[in-house]
Structure formats: structure tokens, C-alpha cells
Design a protein around this motif. Structure first.
Motif, PDB file in Angstrom:
ATOM      1  N   ARG A 208      -0.572  -7.482 -10.788  1.00  0.00           N
ATOM      2  CA  ARG A 208       0.660  -7.182 -11.523  1.00  0.00           C
ATOM      3  C   ARG A 208       1.349  -5.925 -11.014  1.00  0.00           C
ATOM      4  O   ARG A 208       2.569  -5.783 -11.118  1.00  0.00           O
ATOM      5  CB  ARG A 208       0.357  -7.027 -13.015  1.00  0.00           C
ATOM      6  N   ASP A 209       0.562  -4.954 -10.466  1.00  0.00           N
ATOM      7  CA  ASP A 209       1.112  -3.650 -10.102  1.00  0.00           C
ATOM      8  C   ASP A 209       1.275  -3.449  -8.607  1.00  0.00           C
ATOM      9  O   ASP A 209       2.208  -2.780  -8.164  1.00  0.00           O
ATOM     10  CB  ASP A 209       0.202  -2.520 -10.611  1.00  0.00           C
ATOM     11  N   LEU A 210       0.332  -3.981  -7.800  1.00  0.00           N
ATOM     12  CA  LEU A 210       0.197  -3.506  -6.436  1.00  0.00           C
ATOM     13  C   LEU A 210       0.686  -4.448  -5.356  1.00  0.00           C
ATOM     14  O   LEU A 210       1.034  -3.993  -4.265  1.00  0.00           O
ATOM     15  CB  LEU A 210      -1.287  -3.169  -6.164  1.00  0.00           C
ATOM     16  N   VAL A 211       0.699  -5.752  -5.619  1.00  0.00           N
ATOM     17  CA  VAL A 211       0.967  -6.686  -4.529  1.00  0.00           C
ATOM     18  C   VAL A 211       2.355  -6.521  -3.922  1.00  0.00           C
ATOM     19  O   VAL A 211       2.607  -6.978  -2.807  1.00  0.00           O
ATOM     20  CB  VAL A 211       0.764  -8.154  -4.977  1.00  0.00           C
ATOM     21  N   ALA A 212       3.268  -5.890  -4.650  1.00  0.00           N
ATOM     22  CA  ALA A 212       4.603  -5.652  -4.102  1.00  0.00           C
ATOM     23  C   ALA A 212       4.791  -4.202  -3.660  1.00  0.00           C
ATOM     24  O   ALA A 212       5.882  -3.809  -3.267  1.00  0.00           O
ATOM     25  CB  ALA A 212       5.666  -6.013  -5.143  1.00  0.00           C
ATOM     26  N   ASP A 213       3.725  -3.412  -3.702  1.00  0.00           N
ATOM     27  CA  ASP A 213       3.793  -1.992  -3.365  1.00  0.00           C
ATOM     28  C   ASP A 213       3.619  -1.805  -1.858  1.00  0.00           C
ATOM     29  O   ASP A 213       2.703  -2.365  -1.247  1.00  0.00           O
ATOM     30  CB  ASP A 213       2.691  -1.242  -4.125  1.00  0.00           C
ATOM     31  N   ALA A 214       4.485  -0.994  -1.240  1.00  0.00           N
ATOM     32  CA  ALA A 214       4.458  -0.825   0.220  1.00  0.00           C
ATOM     33  C   ALA A 214       3.139  -0.227   0.702  1.00  0.00           C
ATOM     34  O   ALA A 214       2.591  -0.658   1.725  1.00  0.00           O
ATOM     35  CB  ALA A 214       5.631   0.051   0.655  1.00  0.00           C
ATOM     36  N   ASP A 215       2.611   0.760  -0.013  1.00  0.00           N
ATOM     37  CA  ASP A 215       1.339   1.371   0.386  1.00  0.00           C
ATOM     38  C   ASP A 215       0.199   0.370   0.295  1.00  0.00           C
ATOM     39  O   ASP A 215      -0.701   0.342   1.148  1.00  0.00           O
ATOM     40  CB  ASP A 215       1.038   2.592  -0.486  1.00  0.00           C
TER      41      ASP A 215
END
Length: 439
Positions: free
Chosen positions: A358-365
Motif C-alpha cells: 500500500r505504501d512502497l510499491v510506487a515509491d522511487a527509493d
């Protein structure tokens, strides 16, 4: 899961009776609105293959080679699940169950549908079963029957009636933990000529930090969507009270999906809002009664391993019966000891993966971190295996080993990601030095 276990036992020559509270879905249909499509992966397939039903079940599955993330602007990012040729499979709960029930009956398993267990005597290995109400001489009456067995195996899910008998015994540890999110099933129908309106061979995710929606493909061209959403707060199920509020929320939050969901309001208002629970308990054995699958270790669905872990339970139990020549006095304690630590491990992994999805899969890092790990695996395929691959594709690796190794890898990668200008220099990292830290 009870159907698969009954197949294993019938093939060993046991006389098996399955008591099912619901009706026969082959006749009465399947209750919609509560089914998170199942993700069948290597551990589950291995168990199905051992009882010769894997090929038949694959006919009703759709391979998913990775995740497709949808941002608020409708832009897509693809993240493969593993190496070339590795994938998980979308399968509907009803399609899977029908194949297993038919196979079990062909082997002589007797199914008793519409039967509710009202009492279990753990000392006598007996259970009292209630049939639906009937009308006798204008009066409603209940039909109760006592069954005495050699062994009772509780494969009856997270809210197990068999486990309830354990819970009133001495020295039985039990914990259930609900997360703050519930889920609601929604629907994207097939397009023209049964076409798929989204990429067919992927699990679609709309990650929105504190919540998310997913969609899994079905053979008829439709997608089963599941909204994982807080019960309370802003936004939440509790906040969206009117059709206008629901429509406005979906149009602003999932704009590329809502245009494909003509029955959104009907689905949202009709389908139940269901809770998500983790169950841990011990022991799983009382005399000749055993808990297995979700009855012993219910998981939240965010690693796609609930069914696979239950199917692996069946395979391991059968393996121990083979090793110990069907001596249940040896099999049961060894099964409990070997599976408990792995059940606790996958329960933790499933909770952790919710945050990732929910939080990380779209985060660049996060995406850069995955690229670095993929390069490590490419260079050192037997020494650095991504956590997702260990759990999903390495079916001989215990869940506990995957959790332990994954924890070590996370600490190493946390340090790697602190490298100055990591987004620019990551390809020149000393990958051998990194992998050597994993000892």
C-alpha cells in the motif's frame, strides 16, 4: 483446504467424511462478495501436483507475471515477481473448490453439506452435527446427530468450530489480532467479446499509502477487485456514507479504474465489509483432534500465502504419514512442531507485506532498492534471493528460513540505500562486498 486434505487421506486408504456448513456450491452457487481471489503459487501447486489435480486446476487459472501499479494519474509501472518464467496464478475460490470436491468424491470421500458442528468432545473424538431446520407436523425442528471418529481434523477456517473446543481447555494459548483495515469486493466486468479491460497477466495495485485496491483477472475476462480500507478515520468505510461520497472518492482516488466499474455503487452497497484477522494458537493437537490451515494459523492475505500455506500443511502431514508408516502418535506432534514456527513466520511476513503493497510499491527509493536486489540476484543467484522469491517460488524453503534471511537482507540493504547519490551510482556498487555480508 479440507477437500485437498481429504484427497491425500483417501489416496492413503482412509475413509473420510467432510462436514461442510455451507451448501454444495456445485448446486447452490457460490456466495459472492466475500472472496479475495486466490493467488496460487509454487507451494500450493506442489501439493496439488502430488494428488494429480494441478493440471486440471491450471485450466481455470491465469498466470500473473508481476504487479502493475496505477498512480492517481493513471500512469502504470510494472514490477516483475521474479525471474523470466516465474509467475503466480489467479484462481477463483469457487473454481478451485469445485475441482477439489469432484476429485475427492471420485476417490470415495463423503461430503455432508449444510451441516453445522455444535459440539466436539475431545476426549471421545466425537462431534455433534446440526442439519438445517425442517418442518415436522407444522413445527420447526432441528436434526442433531452424534459422530464418533478415529481422528478429527479441523480444517474449518479462521473462525473454526473445532478450535472453539480447544479454547475451553486448559493451557491453550490463543490470540486473534484484527488490523484496522477491512475489505470489500468490487468488480470490473469483461469488455466486448469477453476481452480484458486491463492487462490480463498481472496483479493490478492502486497503492494509496494508508490503503489500496487490487484487481485479479478471471478467465471470463473480468477482474475481481478488492478495496482494503480503514474501518474508521479519514478516509474510511465509516466516512463514506452516501452514493455521492462513494462516487466522488473513487473518481478522485482511482480515476482509471472507476471508468471500468459500471456496478460500483451496487457492489459497494451490496457486498459486505469484512474484517482481516491473524490467528495464532498452540497446541494444535488435543488427543486425536488436530487443527490445520487457517484454523491453526489464519493470515491476512497480503503475501498471497494463506491458501498456499494451508496446502503445504496438507503436503507435510502426508509426508510425515509416509515417513512414519501412518503412526499418528508420531506424526501429530512432529507436524505441530515443524509447522508452528513456519506458520508464525508467514503470518509476520503477510503483515509486513501490507505496508509494502500500500505504501512502497510506487515509491522511487523502494523501486531502486528492488533494482539493486535484482542485480544482486542476477550476479549471485544462489546467495542472494529476494524475499518475495524465497516465499513464493522456493517451495522447499521453510517460511521461517525465508523470514530470517529476509531480515538479514533488509539490514544490509538499509545500509546500502544510505550511500550518497545512490540513485546515480548504484550500478557501480561493489556487489560482491554486499553479498558477502549475508552470512
Amino acid at each position: 483446504m479440507g477437500s485437498l486434505l481429504s484427497i491425500y487421506l483417501a489416496k492413503r486408504g482412509y475413509s473420510v467424511t467432510v462436514f461442510e456448513r455451507r451448501g454444495d456450491m456445485r448446486q447452490s452457487g457460490y456466495e459472492g462478495g466475500r472472496s479475495i481471489n486466490l493467488a496460487l503459487s509454487n507451494r500450493g501447486i506442489r501439493a496439488l501436483d502430488e494428488v494429480d489435480v494441478a493440471n486440471e486446476i491450471k485450466k481455470v487459472t491465469i498466470p500473473m507475471h508481476g504487479r502493475i501499479m496505477h498512480n492517481r494519474q493513471g500512469e502504470l509501472t510494472f514490477q516483475p515477481y521474479g525471474n523470466e518464467g516465474q509467475f503466480i496464478n489467479s484462481v477463483s475460490r469457487s473454481a478451485l473448490n469445485i475441482v477439489l470436491i469432484n476429485k475427492a468424491e471420485a476417490l470415495g470421500v463423503e461430503f455432508k453439506f449444510d451441516k453445522r458442528i455444535t459440539h466436539i468432545d475431545l476426549d471421545k473424538t466425537s462431534l455433534t452435527v446440526q442439519s438445517p431446520e425442517s418442518i415436522v407436523n407444522s413445527k420447526q425442528t432441528q436434526d442433531y446427530r452424534l459422530w464418533t471418529m478415529d481422528y478429527i481434523i479441523g480444517a474449518d477456517g479462521a473462525f473454526s468450530a473445532v478450535r472453539s473446543a480447544f479454547q475451553i481447555t486448559d493451557r491453550f494459548d490463543y490470540a486473534q489480532d484484527y488490523i484496522d483495515h477491512g475489505y470489500k469486493e468490487l468488480h470490473i466486468p469483461a469488455g466486448k467479446a469477453a476481452s480484458f479491460q486491463l492487462e490480463k497477466n498481472a496483479l493490478h495495485i492502486w497503492p494509496r499509502e494508508s490503503f489500496m485496491m487490487i484487481a485479479l483477472p478471471n478467465p471470463d475476462g473480468s477482474f475481481t477487485c478488492t478495496l482494503f480500507f480503514p474501518f474508521e478515520g479519514t478516509p474510511s468505510f465509516g466516512q463514506l456514507k452516501t452514493d455521492a461520497e462513494v462516487s466522488m472518492f473513487f473518481e478522485s482516488t482511482f480515476p482509471d479504474a472507476v471508468s471500468l466499474m459500471p456496478t460500483l455503487l451496487e457492489d459497494y452497497n451490496t457486498n459486505p465489509t469484512s474484517s482481516l484477522v491473524t490467528v495464532r494458537c498452540y497446541p494444535w493437537i488435543k488427543n486425536n483432534t488436530l487443527l490445520i490451515g487457517d484454523a491453526a494459523h489464519a493470515l491476512v492475505p497480503f503475501f498471497g500465502q494463506g491458501m498456499n500455506a494451508g496446502f503445504e500443511d496438507c503436503r507435510v502431514l502426508n509426508q510425515l504419514l509416509e515417513i512414519h508408516f501412518d503412526d499418528w502418535t508420531k506424526v501429530l506432534p512432529e507436524f505441530q512442531q515443524s509447522r508452528k514456527i513456519n506458520a508464525d513466520a508467514i503470518a509476520q511476513l503477510a503483515l509486513d507485506n501490507f505496508v509494502e503493497m500500500r505504501d512502497l510499491v510506487a515509491d522511487a527509493d523502494f523501486l531502486l532498492r528492488k533494482k539493486i536486489e535484482a542485480r544482486l540476484h542476477q550476479l549471485y543467484p544462489t546467495r542472494w534471493i529476494p524475499l518475495y522469491s524465497m516465499v513464493t517460488f522456493y517451495d522447499s524453503m521453510p517460511y521461517a528460513t525465508a523470514l530470517e534471511t529476509g531480515t538479514k537482507q533488509k539490514k544490509i540493504m538499509d545500509e546500502v540505500m544510505k550511500t550518497s547519490k545512490i540513485d546515480r551510482v548504484w550500478e557501480s556498487l561493489n556487489f560482491e562486498e554486499i553479498v558477502n555480508k549475508l552470512k
